[in-house]
Design a protein around this motif. Structure first.
Motif, short mmCIF file in Angstrom:
data_model
loop_
_atom_site.label_atom_id
_atom_site.label_comp_id
_atom_site.label_asym_id
_atom_site.label_seq_id
_atom_site.Cartn_x
_atom_site.Cartn_y
_atom_site.Cartn_z
N HIS A 321 -63.12 -46.39 -10.77
CA HIS A 321 -62.57 -45.17 -11.36
C HIS A 321 -61.72 -44.41 -10.34
CE1 HIS A 321 -62.28 -41.42 -13.63
NE2 HIS A 321 -62.72 -40.78 -12.56
N GLU A 322 -62.26 -44.24 -9.15
CA GLU A 322 -61.53 -43.49 -8.12
C GLU A 322 -60.27 -44.22 -7.67
OE1 GLU A 322 -62.27 -40.36 -7.00
OE2 GLU A 322 -63.70 -40.42 -8.66
N LEU A 323 -60.37 -45.54 -7.53
CA LEU A 323 -59.18 -46.31 -7.14
C LEU A 323 -58.14 -46.28 -8.26
CD1 LEU A 323 -60.82 -49.43 -5.43
CD2 LEU A 323 -59.53 -47.60 -4.30
N GLY A 324 -58.61 -46.29 -9.50
CA GLY A 324 -57.68 -46.22 -10.62
C GLY A 324 -56.87 -44.93 -10.62
N LEU A 325 -57.50 -43.84 -10.21
CA LEU A 325 -56.78 -42.57 -10.13
C LEU A 325 -55.65 -42.63 -9.10
CD1 LEU A 325 -59.77 -40.03 -10.27
CD2 LEU A 325 -58.21 -40.68 -12.13
N MET A 326 -55.83 -43.47 -8.08
CA MET A 326 -54.81 -43.56 -7.04
C MET A 326 -53.55 -44.28 -7.51
SD MET A 326 -57.03 -44.36 -3.60
CE MET A 326 -58.66 -43.66 -3.37
N THR A 327 -53.64 -45.01 -8.63
CA THR A 327 -52.47 -45.74 -9.10
C THR A 327 -51.41 -44.82 -9.71
OG1 THR A 327 -53.46 -46.15 -11.28
CG2 THR A 327 -53.84 -47.81 -9.57
N THR A 328 -51.78 -43.57 -9.94
CA THR A 328 -50.82 -42.64 -10.56
C THR A 328 -49.85 -42.03 -9.56
OG1 THR A 328 -52.34 -40.76 -10.33
CG2 THR A 328 -52.49 -42.05 -12.36
N GLY A 329 -50.13 -42.19 -8.27
CA GLY A 329 -49.29 -41.54 -7.26
C GLY A 329 -48.20 -42.39 -6.67
N GLY A 330 -48.17 -43.68 -7.04
CA GLY A 330 -47.12 -44.55 -6.54
C GLY A 330 -47.50 -45.36 -5.32
N ALA A 331 -48.51 -44.93 -4.56
CA ALA A 331 -48.89 -45.66 -3.35
C ALA A 331 -49.68 -46.92 -3.68
CB ALA A 331 -49.70 -44.76 -2.43
N VAL A 332 -50.53 -46.84 -4.70
CA VAL A 332 -51.34 -47.99 -5.12
C VAL A 332 -50.71 -48.57 -6.38
CG1 VAL A 332 -53.59 -48.75 -5.96
CG2 VAL A 332 -53.45 -47.09 -4.10
N GLU A 333 -50.32 -49.84 -6.30
CA GLU A 333 -49.67 -50.48 -7.44
C GLU A 333 -50.68 -51.04 -8.44
OE1 GLU A 333 -47.06 -53.38 -5.73
OE2 GLU A 333 -45.46 -51.89 -5.41
N THR A 334 -51.70 -51.74 -7.94
CA THR A 334 -52.67 -52.39 -8.81
C THR A 334 -54.03 -52.38 -8.14
OG1 THR A 334 -50.90 -53.92 -9.44
CG2 THR A 334 -53.12 -54.47 -10.18
N VAL A 335 -55.06 -52.27 -8.96
CA VAL A 335 -56.45 -52.41 -8.49
C VAL A 335 -57.13 -53.45 -9.36
CG1 VAL A 335 -58.66 -51.26 -8.17
CG2 VAL A 335 -56.54 -50.01 -7.72
N ARG A 336 -57.80 -54.40 -8.70
CA ARG A 336 -58.55 -55.44 -9.41
C ARG A 336 -59.95 -55.52 -8.85
NH1 ARG A 336 -54.00 -57.19 -7.54
NH2 ARG A 336 -55.13 -57.97 -5.73
N GLY A 337 -60.84 -56.15 -9.60
CA GLY A 337 -62.16 -56.42 -9.05
C GLY A 337 -63.26 -56.18 -10.03
N ARG A 338 -64.48 -56.24 -9.52
CA ARG A 338 -65.67 -56.05 -10.34
C ARG A 338 -66.81 -55.65 -9.42
NH1 ARG A 338 -65.89 -60.39 -14.74
NH2 ARG A 338 -64.87 -58.78 -15.99
N GLY A 339 -67.61 -54.69 -9.87
CA GLY A 339 -68.70 -54.22 -9.03
C GLY A 339 -68.17 -53.56 -7.77
N LEU A 340 -68.91 -53.70 -6.67
CA LEU A 340 -68.47 -53.12 -5.39
C LEU A 340 -67.53 -54.08 -4.67
CD1 LEU A 340 -71.49 -51.21 -3.80
CD2 LEU A 340 -69.21 -50.32 -4.34
#
Length: 401
Positions: A321-340
């Motif tokens: 959830h927190e990493l997903g929020l970072m995709t709105t600022g342009g610095a993070v393009e994509t987040v993938r994964g599962r669990g920790l």
């Protein structure tokens, strides 16, 4: 010269340069935290590529190792020892399988799985001798032995090590049609990571793994799941395949099985499949040694409680959830994964994965890059929510202009 600089200079002078570690020298560690030779503390957000799922210096694991050290550490497989049967029985039960073949490193376990599949193909399936084929996925990472890098698509891992071992076919990861088309009567196994870790924590499309299971079963082909990184709690389940309700013919396990204390790996399968071996046909002096079994037995006991899987699931939801929020600022393009476990693609305009990792190190967080602009996040499952949030705050700070 400072202590850190001196240690790094000595390492550079006297060890082969087959790794490019971050410029930090760790002296001690506890839980999710590490301390360097100069007393600086760092939050471990890599966990030894999932070998340290239960944290540094886990008391249960250290106590189990210490107790065994006082008794016996090695007998070789020339004799039985009093931890071996329990280890094999309990690991088989954890996996829902019947039989275990223990080794030491993950690469050894993958090599063992390859040998098992070929021998099963010749002795059980009836494939003509010397013609067995194993299908693997592009962008895989299964280890670095000569045979394993023969079916890698990573030129950095492959280059200058030929001639390569034949008998493997590479298809795109996540492509069921390509997998189906590659199968022949001589195909003995499909070897896959349920989540490709080194490739950047790539999660396959929904239904892919279930489709692999269906195809392999229909063609009398073994489905071998390399859960060396993804298994033993990392994704919020004991095994990543559980997210799709899939049970393979064979698990390949390592890393967290040794709790970050000793190298422990294993191939776990049915009696029919592992029963193809006869004495002298495969082995390891240290495989299944008493110390390894004692530690692994404690790992199995910890996983049986379900608390680590639940923790990975709950904190993993928060992480994504927190990493997903970072995709709105342009610095993070994509987040993938599962669990920790997450692969975070950083916009190249903010720096390479290595540069981001070094900036995080300067702020007391340790991660590692892969494939240019991707960083991997995989903290010990024992990390607190507060520490996880602090680590994520450092990432935000690094990515803020």
């Amino acid at each position: 010269m400072a202590t850190t600089d001196r240690a790094i200079a000595s390492a550079e002078a006297h060890s082969a340069h087959n790794y490019h570690p971050l410029p930090v020298v760790i002296a001690s560690a506890d839980g999710a935290w590490m301390t360097d030779v100069e007393g600086r503390r760092f939050l471990d957000m890599l966990a030894g590529y999932s070998a340290l799922n239960f944290g540094h210096g886990n008391r249960r694991l250290i106590d189990a190792a210490k107790a065994q050290l006082e008794r016996v550490t090695l007998t070789s497989r020339a004799f039985h020892h009093d931890r071996f049967a329990d280890f094999c029985t309990q690991l088989a039960e954890l996996c829902g399988m019947e039989m275990v073949l223990p080794m030491n490193t993950g690469a050894e376990a993958v090599e063992t799985a390859v040998k098992t599949a070929r021998k099963w193909g010749y002795r059980t399936k009836g494939v003509p001798d010397g013609t067995a084929k194993i299908i693997v996925a592009a962008d895989n990472f299964h280890g670095r032995t000569t045979t394993i890098i023969s079916f890698s698509t990573d030129e950095e891992a492959r280059a200058d090590y030929g001639p390569y071992t034949p008998g493997f076919e590479i298809v795109p990861y996540g492509d069921l049609a390509a997998l189906d088309a590659a199968m022949t009567d001589n195909t003995v196994a499909v070897l896959l990571e349920p989540i490709q870790g080194e490739a950047g924590v790539l999660v396959p499309p929904p239904g892919y793994l279930a489709g692999v299971r269906e195809l392999t079963r229909a063609r009398n082909v073994l489905f071998i799941a390399d859960e060396i990184q993804s298994g033993l709690g990392r994704t919020g389940k004991t095994f990543a395949l559980e997210h799709e309700g899939v049970v393979p013919d064979m698990y390949v396990l390592g890393k967290a099985l040794g709790g970050g204390v000793v190298p422990v790996s294993a191939v776990v399968s049915s009696a029919e499949i592992l029963g193809v071996f006869r004495p002298g046909e495969h082995g390891s002096t240290f495989g299944g040694n008493p110390l390894a079994c004692a530690v692994a037995l404690e790992v199995i006991a910890m996983l049986r409680t379900g608390e680590y899987q639940q923790r990975a699931a709950e904190l993993g939801d928060h992480l994504h959830h927190e990493l997903g929020l970072m995709t709105t600022g342009g610095a993070v393009e994509t987040v993938r994964g599962r669990g920790l476990w997450a692969g975070v693609d950083i916009s190249p305009s903010y720096g390479t994965g290595r540069e981001i990792s070094e900036k995080l190190m300067d702020r007391g967080v340790l991660v590692k890059d892969t494939h240019g602009s991707t960083i991997r996040i995989a903290p010990p499952l024992v990390i607190s929510k507060e520490d996880l949030d602090w680590g994520l705050e450092q990432l935000r700070a690094v990515l803020t202009r």
